[in-house]
Design a protein around this motif. Structure first.
Motif, mmCIF file in Angstrom:
data_model
loop_
_atom_site.group_PDB
_atom_site.id
_atom_site.type_symbol
_atom_site.label_atom_id
_atom_site.label_comp_id
_atom_site.label_asym_id
_atom_site.label_seq_id
_atom_site.Cartn_x
_atom_site.Cartn_y
_atom_site.Cartn_z
ATOM 1 N N TYR A 171 63.187 14.092 36.431
ATOM 2 C CA TYR A 171 62.015 13.848 35.597
ATOM 3 C C TYR A 171 61.482 12.428 35.766
ATOM 4 C CZ TYR A 171 63.575 18.172 33.426
ATOM 5 O OH TYR A 171 63.964 19.464 33.205
ATOM 6 N N GLU A 172 62.374 11.458 35.810
ATOM 7 C CA GLU A 172 61.932 10.081 36.001
ATOM 8 C C GLU A 172 61.277 9.915 37.366
ATOM 9 O OE1 GLU A 172 60.835 6.478 35.131
ATOM 10 O OE2 GLU A 172 61.985 7.652 33.676
ATOM 11 N N LEU A 173 61.866 10.533 38.376
ATOM 12 C CA LEU A 173 61.313 10.442 39.719
ATOM 13 C C LEU A 173 59.968 11.161 39.811
ATOM 14 C CD1 LEU A 173 61.877 9.307 42.497
ATOM 15 C CD2 LEU A 173 63.164 11.384 43.041
ATOM 16 N N LEU A 174 59.862 12.313 39.172
ATOM 17 C CA LEU A 174 58.598 13.036 39.155
ATOM 18 C C LEU A 174 57.515 12.198 38.483
ATOM 19 C CD1 LEU A 174 57.308 15.809 39.858
ATOM 20 C CD2 LEU A 174 57.879 16.536 37.541
ATOM 21 N N ASN A 175 57.864 11.547 37.387
ATOM 22 C CA ASN A 175 56.920 10.671 36.700
ATOM 23 C C ASN A 175 56.436 9.562 37.636
ATOM 24 O OD1 ASN A 175 55.835 9.780 33.864
ATOM 25 N ND2 ASN A 175 56.706 7.929 34.755
ATOM 26 N N GLU A 176 57.368 8.919 38.322
ATOM 27 C CA GLU A 176 57.007 7.837 39.234
ATOM 28 C C GLU A 176 56.092 8.324 40.346
ATOM 29 O OE1 GLU A 176 60.634 6.263 40.687
ATOM 30 O OE2 GLU A 176 61.288 5.456 38.747
ATOM 31 N N GLN A 177 56.388 9.481 40.896
ATOM 32 C CA GLN A 177 55.621 9.985 42.029
ATOM 33 C C GLN A 177 54.215 10.414 41.622
ATOM 34 O OE1 GLN A 177 56.749 9.951 45.360
ATOM 35 N NE2 GLN A 177 58.271 8.662 44.358
ATOM 36 N N ILE A 178 54.089 11.016 40.460
ATOM 37 C CA ILE A 178 52.759 11.423 39.999
ATOM 38 C C ILE A 178 51.882 10.198 39.759
ATOM 39 C CG2 ILE A 178 51.521 12.376 37.996
ATOM 40 C CD1 ILE A 178 53.576 14.612 37.916
ATOM 41 N N PHE A 179 52.439 9.159 39.162
ATOM 42 C CA PHE A 179 51.635 7.968 38.898
ATOM 43 C C PHE A 179 51.366 7.178 40.175
ATOM 44 C CE2 PHE A 179 52.377 8.979 34.540
ATOM 45 C CZ PHE A 179 51.283 8.428 33.883
ATOM 46 N N ALA A 180 52.292 7.219 41.125
ATOM 47 C CA ALA A 180 52.039 6.573 42.404
ATOM 48 C C ALA A 180 50.888 7.268 43.132
ATOM 49 C CB ALA A 180 53.300 6.595 43.263
ATOM 50 N N ALA A 181 50.855 8.606 43.061
ATOM 51 C CA ALA A 181 49.776 9.349 43.702
ATOM 52 C C ALA A 181 48.445 9.131 42.994
ATOM 53 C CB ALA A 181 50.120 10.844 43.731
ATOM 54 N N ARG A 182 48.503 9.062 41.685
ATOM 55 C CA ARG A 182 47.269 8.936 40.894
ATOM 56 C C ARG A 182 46.727 7.513 40.907
ATOM 57 N NH1 ARG A 182 44.470 11.722 36.999
ATOM 58 N NH2 ARG A 182 43.449 10.456 35.395
ATOM 59 N N GLY A 183 47.620 6.529 40.804
ATOM 60 C CA GLY A 183 47.206 5.137 40.850
ATOM 61 C C GLY A 183 46.646 4.590 39.556
#
Length: 502
Positions: A154-166
């Protein structure tokens, strides 16, 4: 919950390799479909009702209880109960039960008994389970990053979604006005994907043969709008009166990796109804590999083609991982059990609750109507546009039983009339074809009929209760808590929601 991850960081090379592996998995799946790898050597398994239920945890004051780890330790059954994204969530994997004879009665009794045992075990944590599509007492402060469950995925998914979104996620939803009140609107920025955790659902699984998959998926898409209108149970978030099934738009926004510019370009969202009828399950997995960049690009060293050459069934790990981060409302699932591959449709449009009987009725209606539509002489999806099915889903989520929907042969009509006049008889035929007893069919479909006749869903009841409490002088926060106390009492009593007193 989805497949676990072991990596905590991903390189650019990881992403390129993951893309290659997803394509290799897709090629392997296509080969398996052509070579008949999904054929059973024995008779096909009997039809089963499989479900996952997501729960909220609340304290006695009906505020969210951020205690899922402690609760799960008290439950002590990690094969059945698992974490979900938010610390105020848990998920239950219900052991499948037969869709023949009176088998659903055993499943219903077992589910009731399991929930009673669990509630007794977690009482010492000042926590109790609530089956509801969206917890009305959740405030924006409960949706911050600090409330993500202690699970690396979940923490990793959160990081990846925000990295993609910016940038921060924007929640923006205009509500449907309560009786005698002005329209309300939710506008807020979120620094995490925890708003996704506010969206708790009932997920239904059906194992389908490859040659029958397209018909079942198309039929499920046709049904989605009516399903949501019938079962709406998510009218409040952060103190605002929103849609009857606010889960649908909030989930879409909470996991959106697109900034506004990409949305304007027509880039597809990760929560997706789709854009066309399909002719093969491969169409869906091919779309996944073509349109969506990886969020969790964890790579194995397994060559799926080599596995097939050696006579083994590949896990297609990268395809499964990628598929688990694309949230179709009707999602294709590839999996292996007992050394044999199979395909499932995961129906994700329904909210949890309000009662065990209600979710059993929602499941029976879905399975029966789905089979009835698939076996019809003229497929319904050949007589309506894909856009019409998507518009039905949007209308059902926004207005519940007040929604107007299109259906071939009758045109536009209310959701209640569509179900009563068209879909209930089809559902009865489908359940009969499965072999469900008359007694079971009558029990569950009469609940659906009752909701249509009273026009009372979980969402309609919640909205009416809040109006009543506010008219008696309560503020919104107190009205929501008072409504929730009665909701929990009714949920435990077990009478279906259409019989609840307003």
């Amino acid at each position: 919950m989805g497949r676990e991850v072991t990596s905590r960081t991903f390189s650019r090379a990881d992403r390129r390799l993951f893309r290659q592996k997803v394509l290799m998995c897709a090629d392997a799946l296509e080969r398996m479909l052509k070579e008949g790898a999904f054929r059973d050597d024995i008779d096909p398994p009997r039809p089963m009702l499989g479900m996952e239920i997501e729960f909220n945890l609340v304290h006695a004051d009906m505020m969210p209880a951020m205690s899922n780890n402690a609760v799960l330790e008290s439950i002590g059954d990690d094969a059945v109960f698992q974490t979900e994204l938010g610390q105020f969530n848990v998920e239950m994997n219900v052991k499948p039960g037969p869709l023949v004879g009176d088998g659903t009665f055993d499943l219903e009794r077992t589910l009731r008994a399991s929930l009673s045992v669990v509630d007794a075990r977690i009482h010492r944590h000042d926590a109790q389970l609530v089956m509801i599509g969206m917890l009305p007492t959740l405030e924006l402060e409960h949706l911050d990053r600090e409330w993500i469950s202690a699970n690396p995925r979940y923490e990793l998914l959160n990081e990846q979604i925000f990295a993609a979104r910016g940038e921060d996620i924007e929640l923006d939803l205009e509500g449907v006005a309560l009786e005698g009140r002005p329209q309300e609107q939710l506008r807020a920025d979120s620094n995490s994907v925890v708003p996704e955790a506010a969206c708790t659902s009932l997920q239904l699984h059906l194992r389908v043969a490859p040659e029958e998959f397209a018909a079942h998926w198309n039929a499920a898409q046709c049904l989605a709008g009516a399903q949501v209108a019938l079962a709406a149970n998510s009218p409040f978030l952060a103190g605002k009166a929103l849609w009857h099934e606010s889960r649908i738009p909030i989930f879409e926004q909470a996991t959106d990796t697109r900034p506004l510019e990409l949305e304007n370009q027509g880039v597809r969202p990760r929560v997706w109804f789709g854009e066309r009828w399909i002719s093969s399950v491969f169409d869906l997995f091919e779309e996944n590999s073509r349109y969506f960049p990886a969020l969790l690009p964890e790579v194995t060293d397994v060559d799926p083609a080599a596995e097939l050459d050696a006579g083994r069934i590949p896990d297609l790990s990268e395809l499964q991982m990628h598929n688990g981060t694309i949230y179709r409302w009707n999602r294709p699932v590839y999996d292996c059990a007992d050394g044999k591959p199979h395909l499932r449709i995961e129906n994700r449009v329904l909210p949890a609750g309000p009662t065990v009987l209600d979710i059993m009725a929602n499941a029976a209606f879905y399975y029966g109507a789905l089979r009835g539509l698939v076996e019809a002489d003229q497929p319904v999806w050949t007589r309506m546009s894909f856009n019409a099915a998507e518009e039905n889903l949007r209308a059902g989520a926004q207005h519940g039983m007040d929604a107007e929907m299109y259906w071939p042969g009758v045109g536009t009509l209310g959701a209640d009339e569509l179900v009563l006049r068209r879909l209930l008889p089809i559902a009865d035929q489908g359940l009969t074809a499965f072999g469900l007893s008359q007694k079971a069919r009558d029990r569950y479909l009469s609940v659906i009929e009752g909701r249509c006749l009273t026009r009372q869903t979980g969402a309609a009841w919640q909205r009416a209760q809040v109006v009543r409490h506010e008219d008696a002088g309560m503020n919104r926060r107190d009205a929501l808590a008072a409504m929730m106390r009665q909701y929990v009492e009714n949920m435990r009593d077990g009478s279906p929601v259409h019989t609840w007193r307003v």
